[in-house]
Design a protein around this motif. Structure first.
Motif, PDB file in Angstrom:
ATOM      1  N   ALA A 200       0.822  -1.209   0.000  1.00 23.20           N
ATOM      2  CA  ALA A 200       0.000   0.000   0.000  1.00 23.20           C
ATOM      3  C   ALA A 200       0.854   1.257   0.000  1.00 23.20           C
ATOM      4  O   ALA A 200       0.329   2.366  -0.053  1.00 23.20           O
ATOM      5  N   LYS A 201       2.208   1.096   0.046  1.00 20.50           N
ATOM      6  CA  LYS A 201       3.071   2.286   0.010  1.00 20.50           C
ATOM      7  C   LYS A 201       3.505   2.615  -1.426  1.00 20.50           C
ATOM      8  O   LYS A 201       4.107   3.659  -1.670  1.00 20.50           O
ATOM      9  N   THR A 202       3.250   1.704  -2.359  1.00 20.39           N
ATOM     10  CA  THR A 202       3.580   1.989  -3.771  1.00 20.39           C
ATOM     11  C   THR A 202       2.888   3.306  -4.134  1.00 20.39           C
ATOM     12  O   THR A 202       1.682   3.440  -3.914  1.00 20.39           O
ATOM     13  N   SER A 203       3.630   4.251  -4.720  1.00 14.74           N
ATOM     14  CA  SER A 203       3.146   5.639  -4.678  1.00 14.74           C
ATOM     15  C   SER A 203       1.741   5.836  -5.259  1.00 14.74           C
ATOM     16  O   SER A 203       0.878   6.416  -4.614  1.00 14.74           O
ATOM     17  N   HIS A 204       1.464   5.327  -6.474  1.00 15.50           N
ATOM     18  CA  HIS A 204       0.143   5.644  -7.043  1.00 15.50           C
ATOM     19  C   HIS A 204      -0.963   4.883  -6.303  1.00 15.50           C
ATOM     20  O   HIS A 204      -2.094   5.366  -6.189  1.00 15.50           O
ATOM     21  N   ILE A 205      -0.600   3.710  -5.749  1.00 15.47           N
ATOM     22  CA  ILE A 205      -1.609   2.959  -4.968  1.00 15.47           C
ATOM     23  C   ILE A 205      -1.874   3.691  -3.646  1.00 15.47           C
ATOM     24  O   ILE A 205      -3.020   3.840  -3.217  1.00 15.47           O
ATOM     25  N   ARG A 206      -0.795   4.203  -3.055  1.00 22.92           N
ATOM     26  CA  ARG A 206      -0.958   4.947  -1.796  1.00 22.92           C
ATOM     27  C   ARG A 206      -1.899   6.140  -2.008  1.00 22.92           C
ATOM     28  O   ARG A 206      -2.755   6.434  -1.187  1.00 22.92           O
ATOM     29  N   GLU A 207      -1.751   6.832  -3.147  1.00 21.81           N
ATOM     30  CA  GLU A 207      -2.612   7.995  -3.410  1.00 21.81           C
ATOM     31  C   GLU A 207      -4.075   7.581  -3.517  1.00 21.81           C
ATOM     32  O   GLU A 207      -4.962   8.241  -2.993  1.00 21.81           O
ATOM     33  N   LYS A 208      -4.294   6.465  -4.203  1.00 29.43           N
ATOM     34  CA  LYS A 208      -5.693   6.014  -4.384  1.00 29.43           C
ATOM     35  C   LYS A 208      -6.290   5.621  -3.038  1.00 29.43           C
ATOM     36  O   LYS A 208      -7.431   5.950  -2.718  1.00 29.43           O
ATOM     37  N   ILE A 209      -5.499   4.904  -2.259  1.00 31.31           N
ATOM     38  CA  ILE A 209      -6.009   4.473  -0.953  1.00 31.31           C
ATOM     39  C   ILE A 209      -6.211   5.690  -0.043  1.00 31.31           C
ATOM     40  O   ILE A 209      -7.205   5.766   0.693  1.00 31.31           O
ATOM     41  N   THR A 210      -5.330   6.663  -0.153  1.00 34.49           N
ATOM     42  CA  THR A 210      -5.505   7.884   0.656  1.00 34.49           C
ATOM     43  C   THR A 210      -6.794   8.603   0.258  1.00 34.49           C
ATOM     44  O   THR A 210      -7.556   9.058   1.119  1.00 34.49           O
ATOM     45  N   ASP A 211      -7.054   8.688  -1.036  1.00 30.05           N
ATOM     46  CA  ASP A 211      -8.325   9.310  -1.495  1.00 30.05           C
ATOM     47  C   ASP A 211      -9.511   8.597  -0.855  1.00 30.05           C
ATOM     48  O   ASP A 211     -10.463   9.237  -0.398  1.00 30.05           O
ATOM     49  N   MET A 212      -9.460   7.274  -0.848  1.00 31.39           N
ATOM     50  CA  MET A 212     -10.582   6.509  -0.300  1.00 31.39           C
ATOM     51  C   MET A 212     -10.707   6.720   1.203  1.00 31.39           C
ATOM     52  O   MET A 212     -11.808   6.836   1.742  1.00 31.39           O
ATOM     53  N   MET A 213      -9.547   6.794   1.873  1.00 30.29           N
ATOM     54  CA  MET A 213      -9.585   7.041   3.332  1.00 30.29           C
ATOM     55  C   MET A 213     -10.242   8.388   3.626  1.00 30.29           C
ATOM     56  O   MET A 213     -11.039   8.533   4.555  1.00 30.29           O
ATOM     57  N   MET A 214      -9.882   9.390   2.800  1.00 34.89           N
ATOM     58  CA  MET A 214     -10.438  10.725   3.035  1.00 34.89           C
ATOM     59  C   MET A 214     -11.939  10.747   2.741  1.00 34.89           C
ATOM     60  O   MET A 214     -12.716  11.401   3.454  1.00 34.89           O
TER      61      MET A 214
END
Ligand SMILES: Cc1cc2nc3c(=O)[nH]c(=O)nc-3n(C[C@H](O)[C@H](O)[C@H](O)COP(=O)(O)OP(=O)(O)OC[C@H]3O[C@@H](n4cnc5c(N)ncnc54)[C@H](O)[C@@H]3O)c2cc1C
Length: 478
Positions: free
Chosen positions: A317-331
């Motif tokens: 989940a730290k892979t950069s583009h995956i992290r961004e997507k997961i962060t969007d979902m968290m927000m």
């Protein structure tokens, strides 16, 4: 007994014999019918949460009506800030595990408020009957089906102006009760319920007075017919494929009332057309507050799946583009849940005692999270890769001749086996590329009212005049 275990709930269904049709055929034994298994299982899980020693403290609450513990999500009338915030937390938790919390306590509470208003406005005596019904529900731990949505026919016309409306209406008034005829659509869980409650779904005019009707009946009352659509999962209990939808989720019903007699003590509204608009109004506060939490739970489920998909693919989940997507979902999940809590903070107590969260905050939160689901499903496809829709089936994996090919082709290294990877892909497929996906979309977009109604509520209730006044003051206008 107010708090049934899941097993006791299933046992209790044997005392009822509803007229259920599924895939065109009569279903006799609801509790062990293969096409109703997921629904019964789903409802039983809710009963277990409220009664099991490890979860009971959260999922049950003392009902002041019967002085016994009842299910918070299923049966409690919500009268405080604490009630609606705890319910929001629990709803998020359950929806994040099995999609639907079955929050019938919302419906029971908004109807409580509406029927209270009817008596106040008209001097009728429906409210004590409704209170007596709620006590019976709570004491017996009865599950309910919610019959609110009429077919509505031509959307531009009220029922009285349509030729042959199928909406539910009163066709006969007798000294000891009423006879009703017509249909309610989308009655989720009905075959697994013990009682059905009918309420009006929209504002009505004087000519529509016969459509202004509310009542409760046993689910097997003569003349009540449930035309059920199976839940989205496969019939067999797939151990690997469809890990969520093969276990859980509800049937949907087209519920027919074919000249059904309702005894007077179960009639809660009978012609008070001018009070019908209240129900959608209260629903827009309480149920949509819940839906914010419910959709936050769905997003949580997608977040966990996305992170795990990355891991089984050899990434994380730290892979950069995956992290961004997961962060969007968290927000997004946090924003929707924040609106559920914020609507509670801004809530008010209705004269009946029911606590109504703020409609503007609740509808804004729901509108926002509804708009994100398609994007979040796309993230799952992106993170999973094409295998999500092209992988071999569980049957192929179980064939010893084929398994070695699959084993080597789908290995991704790292700490996960090929089987682990397939299991996670199947969960992702269940959520993002299956009949469950369609149901999840329908559930998010339409259950709790069409998206445009969120905007209408916000537009009507936001204090625009007050804001314009301040702008005028600052600008120095007279
Ligand atoms: C999974 C699921 C579970 C549900 N469970 C239940 C349940 O247990 N009990 C229950 O009672 N209901 C339930 N519902 C029903 C739900 O509340 C309705 O689907 C929702 O309110 C939308 O109503 P509708 O389906 O009739 O759509 P419609 O009202 O037909 O809406 C379709 C479109 O037409 C537009 N439209 C409609 N009327 C007008 C108009 N007059 N002017 C302009 N535009 C208009 C809408 O905005 C929308 O864009 C459930 C729905 C789903 C999807």
């Amino acid at each position: 007994m107010a708090l049934l275990t899941g097993k006791e709930y299933i046992e209790s269904l044997k005392a009822f014999s509803p007229e259920v049709y599924i895939r065109g055929e009569r279903a006799e034994r609801v509790w062990d019918h293969p096409l109703l298994r997921q629904t019964v299982n789903h409802l039983a899980a809710g009963y277990d949460a409220a009664s099991a020693p490890e979860t009971r403290a959260d999922y049950s609450v003392r009902s002041p009506l019967i002085d016994e513990d009842v299910s918070r999500i299923g049966h409690h009338i919500q009268t405080s800030f604490e009630d609606v915030t705890i319910k929001a937390r629990l709803t998020r938790e359950v929806s994040g595990r099995r999609v639907c919390a079955g929050c019938m306590s919302n419906m029971l509470s908004v109807t409580w408020a509406m029927i209270h208003d009817v008596d106040q406005a008209r001097g009728t005596d429906y409210f004590p009957r409704y209170q007596a019904f709620i006590k019976t529900l709570q004491r017996n731990g009865y599950g309910i089906a919610w019959g609110m949505m009429d077919p509505k026919g031509d959307r531009t016309l009220p029922p009285s102006k349509q030729s042959g409306s199928a909406d539910l209406r009163i066709v006969e008034r007798r000294p000891d009760g009423i006879v009703v005829r017509g249909t309610k659509l989308h009655t989720t869980y009905a075959p697994g319920a013990h009682q059905i409650v009918a309420v009006p779904c929209r504002a009505l005019g004087e000519a529509d007075r016969d459509f202004a009707v509310s009542f409760a009946l046993p689910i097997d009352a003569p003349g009540v017919k449930l035309i059920a659509r199976p839940s989205p999962g496969p019939v067999h209990a797939g151990a690997m494929e469809s890990p969520l939808s093969s276990k859980y989720l509800g049937v949907e019903c087209l519920t027919v009332f074919d000249d059904v007699f309702v005894p007077e003590e179960r009639v809660f509204m009978c012609g008070e057309w001018d009070q019908c608009y209240k129900l959608p109004l209260y629903f827009a506060c309480l149920h949509r507050q819940s839906k914010c939490a419910c959709s936050a739970g769905h997003t949580d489920l997608l977040i966990g799946t996305a992170a795990l998909l990355a891991e089984v693919n050899g990434l994380d989940a730290k892979t950069s583009h995956i992290r961004e997507k997961i962060t969007d979902m968290m927000m997004a999940a946090s924003t929707a849940y924040g609106c559920a809590l914020g609507a509670a903070v801004e809530g008010t107590t209705h004269p009946s005692g029911v606590f109504l969260p703020d409609a503007v905050v609740a509808n804004s939160g729901l509108s926002y999270i509804r708009s994100k689901l398609a994007e979040h499903l796309a993230h799952i496809h992106d993170v999973a890769g094409g295998l999500l829709v092209t992988m071999p089936t569980e049957a192929d994996w179980n064939n010893p001749e084929l398994r070695p090919y699959i084993e080597s082709a789908l290995a991704a290294g790292g700490k996960y086996s090929t089987e682990d990877r397939l299991r996670v892909m199947h969960l992702a497929q269940d959520l993002a590329a299956s009949r469950l996906t369609g149901t999840l979309l329908g559930f998010t977009i339409n259950a709790a009212g069409s998206p445009v109604t969120n905007r209408i509520v916000v537009r009507n209730l936001y204090d625009l005049e007050g804001r314009v006044r301040i702008a005028r003051e600052i600008a120095g206008l007279a």
